[in-house]
Design a protein around this motif. Structure first.
Motif, PDB file in Angstrom:
ATOM      1  N   GLN A  54      -9.189  -5.482   4.423  1.00 50.44           N
ATOM      2  CA  GLN A  54      -8.099  -6.427   4.566  1.00 50.44           C
ATOM      3  C   GLN A  54      -8.584  -7.846   4.304  1.00 50.44           C
ATOM      4  O   GLN A  54      -9.753  -8.178   4.518  1.00 50.44           O
ATOM      5  CB  GLN A  54      -7.491  -6.324   5.958  1.00 50.44           C
ATOM      6  N   LYS A  55      -7.651  -8.699   3.864  1.00 49.21           N
ATOM      7  CA  LYS A  55      -7.994 -10.061   3.469  1.00 49.21           C
ATOM      8  C   LYS A  55      -8.583 -10.895   4.605  1.00 49.21           C
ATOM      9  O   LYS A  55      -9.303 -11.855   4.348  1.00 49.21           O
ATOM     10  CB  LYS A  55      -6.761 -10.761   2.893  1.00 49.21           C
ATOM     11  N   ARG A  56      -8.328 -10.533   5.849  1.00 47.05           N
ATOM     12  CA  ARG A  56      -8.828 -11.322   6.974  1.00 47.05           C
ATOM     13  C   ARG A  56     -10.349 -11.370   7.020  1.00 47.05           C
ATOM     14  O   ARG A  56     -10.937 -12.227   7.683  1.00 47.05           O
ATOM     15  CB  ARG A  56      -8.279 -10.772   8.290  1.00 47.05           C
ATOM     16  N   HIS A  57     -11.004 -10.439   6.321  1.00 49.89           N
ATOM     17  CA  HIS A  57     -12.461 -10.421   6.299  1.00 49.89           C
ATOM     18  C   HIS A  57     -13.053 -11.438   5.317  1.00 49.89           C
ATOM     19  O   HIS A  57     -14.275 -11.625   5.292  1.00 49.89           O
ATOM     20  CB  HIS A  57     -12.969  -9.025   5.936  1.00 49.89           C
ATOM     21  N   CYS A  60      -9.465 -16.807   2.657  1.00 47.53           N
ATOM     22  CA  CYS A  60      -8.150 -16.578   2.054  1.00 47.53           C
ATOM     23  C   CYS A  60      -7.169 -17.624   2.567  1.00 47.53           C
ATOM     24  O   CYS A  60      -7.343 -18.190   3.645  1.00 47.53           O
ATOM     25  CB  CYS A  60      -7.635 -15.172   2.357  1.00 47.53           C
ATOM     26  N   ALA A  63      -5.489 -17.560   6.150  1.00 43.56           N
ATOM     27  CA  ALA A  63      -6.195 -18.122   7.296  1.00 43.56           C
ATOM     28  C   ALA A  63      -6.819 -19.476   7.015  1.00 43.56           C
ATOM     29  O   ALA A  63      -7.074 -20.242   7.951  1.00 43.56           O
ATOM     30  CB  ALA A  63      -7.286 -17.152   7.750  1.00 43.56           C
ATOM     31  N   ASP A 132      -5.447  -7.333  -2.574  1.00 39.63           N
ATOM     32  CA  ASP A 132      -4.765  -7.216  -1.283  1.00 39.63           C
ATOM     33  C   ASP A 132      -4.313  -5.796  -0.997  1.00 39.63           C
ATOM     34  O   ASP A 132      -3.914  -5.492   0.137  1.00 39.63           O
ATOM     35  CB  ASP A 132      -3.559  -8.158  -1.238  1.00 39.63           C
ATOM     36  N   CYS A 200       2.909 -12.799   3.057  1.00 44.65           N
ATOM     37  CA  CYS A 200       2.277 -13.205   4.308  1.00 44.65           C
ATOM     38  C   CYS A 200       2.207 -14.729   4.394  1.00 44.65           C
ATOM     39  O   CYS A 200       2.763 -15.448   3.555  1.00 44.65           O
ATOM     40  CB  CYS A 200       0.878 -12.605   4.411  1.00 44.65           C
TER      41      CYS A 200
END
Length: 253
Positions: A54-57, A60, A63, A132, A200
């Motif tokens: 996931q992009k949270r890692h 991006c 965040a 994504d 998002c």
């Protein structure tokens, strides 16, 4: 329907590169699209055994809105990545060497400041794309759908908020959703549309000012009953795609 613009994003979360034409390959993204990423220090990404995450890692816009302040350019022939930050001299790093990648990571981590978690790494894995969704694909947006959203929000929205590869004109608002499960000809390439793109918080970020000055997902839900804009399509048969080419459902050809 007509292809109006084509973009690739060599580094996940960094700026777009406009293209006049591109050659698509079956089962792949645009060449060099999302080839690199800034893996946060606590991200379990392993370049030797890459898997989708996931992009949270990664760095991006969802965040890290401040990344929109950066303008980057990648030269595939030399491997050099140039990044320009506001009121600073351009930074250049060699993506082909460990030293160069470490320097790029250090520059980006310094720019992110407290938003950088641990010691970020600038990562690449041959054959892997930091997309994504897990499937390698091309993202496509109909400008008529974007215009419908703008009308409801009462403001102009830079298409680059949505970081698609291909923007086309000439269709009906939300008409691309009718292509789900269908094959299309995009210039000289054949693709199959397989998924709507769920939007998002990255789309809240103005790509010029880096400010969160709009809420497209909220407006989509309020006015249209969903938070989707654009579709993903898998390349089945490769070929050349250029600005001005047609996008046509195969059932109509």
């Amino acid at each position: 329907m007509r292809v109006e613009t084509i973009y690739r994003y060599p580094v996940k979360g960094l700026s777009a590169e406009a293209m006049e034409e591109v050659t698509l390959t079956p089962g792949e993204t645009l060449p060099h699209d999302r080839r690199f990423a800034l893996a946060q220090g606590d991200a379990p990404f392993n370049s030797a055994a890459p898997g989708w995450m996931q992009k949270r890692h990664f760095g991006c816009l969802m965040a890290n809105a401040r990344l929109a302040h950066l303008h980057s350019a990648f030269d595939p022939r030399s491997g050099m990545l140039v990044i320009r930050a506001p009121e600073a001299a351009p930074f250049a790093g060699d993506t082909r060497t460990a030293e160069g990648r470490a320097a790029i990571a250090g520059f980006l981590a310094g720019f992110l400041g407290d938003e950088a978690r641990g010691e970020p790494r600038f990562v690449e894995a041959p054959g892997h794309a930091f997309t994504d969704v897990a499937k390698k694909c091309v993202s496509i947006i109909g400008l008529a759908s974007l215009a419908a959203l703008e009308a409801k929000m009462g403001m102009a929205l830079d298409p680059l908020r949505f970081r698609a590869n291909v923007y086309f004109s000439g269709g009906l608002p939300w008409g691309e959703f009718d292509l789900l499960g269908e094959e299309i000809m995009l210039g000289g390439a054949r693709l199959k549309v397989f998924k709507r793109i769920v939007r998002c918080a990255a789309t809240e970020v103005n790509p010029v000012t880096a400010e969160r000055d709009a809420r497209p997902p909220q407006a989509l839900r309020e006015h249209f009953g969903h938070i989707d804009l654009g579709v993903y399509a898998e390349v089945l048969d490769g070929g050349r795609v250029a600005v001005g080419d047609a996008l046509e459902p195969l059932r109509l050809i």
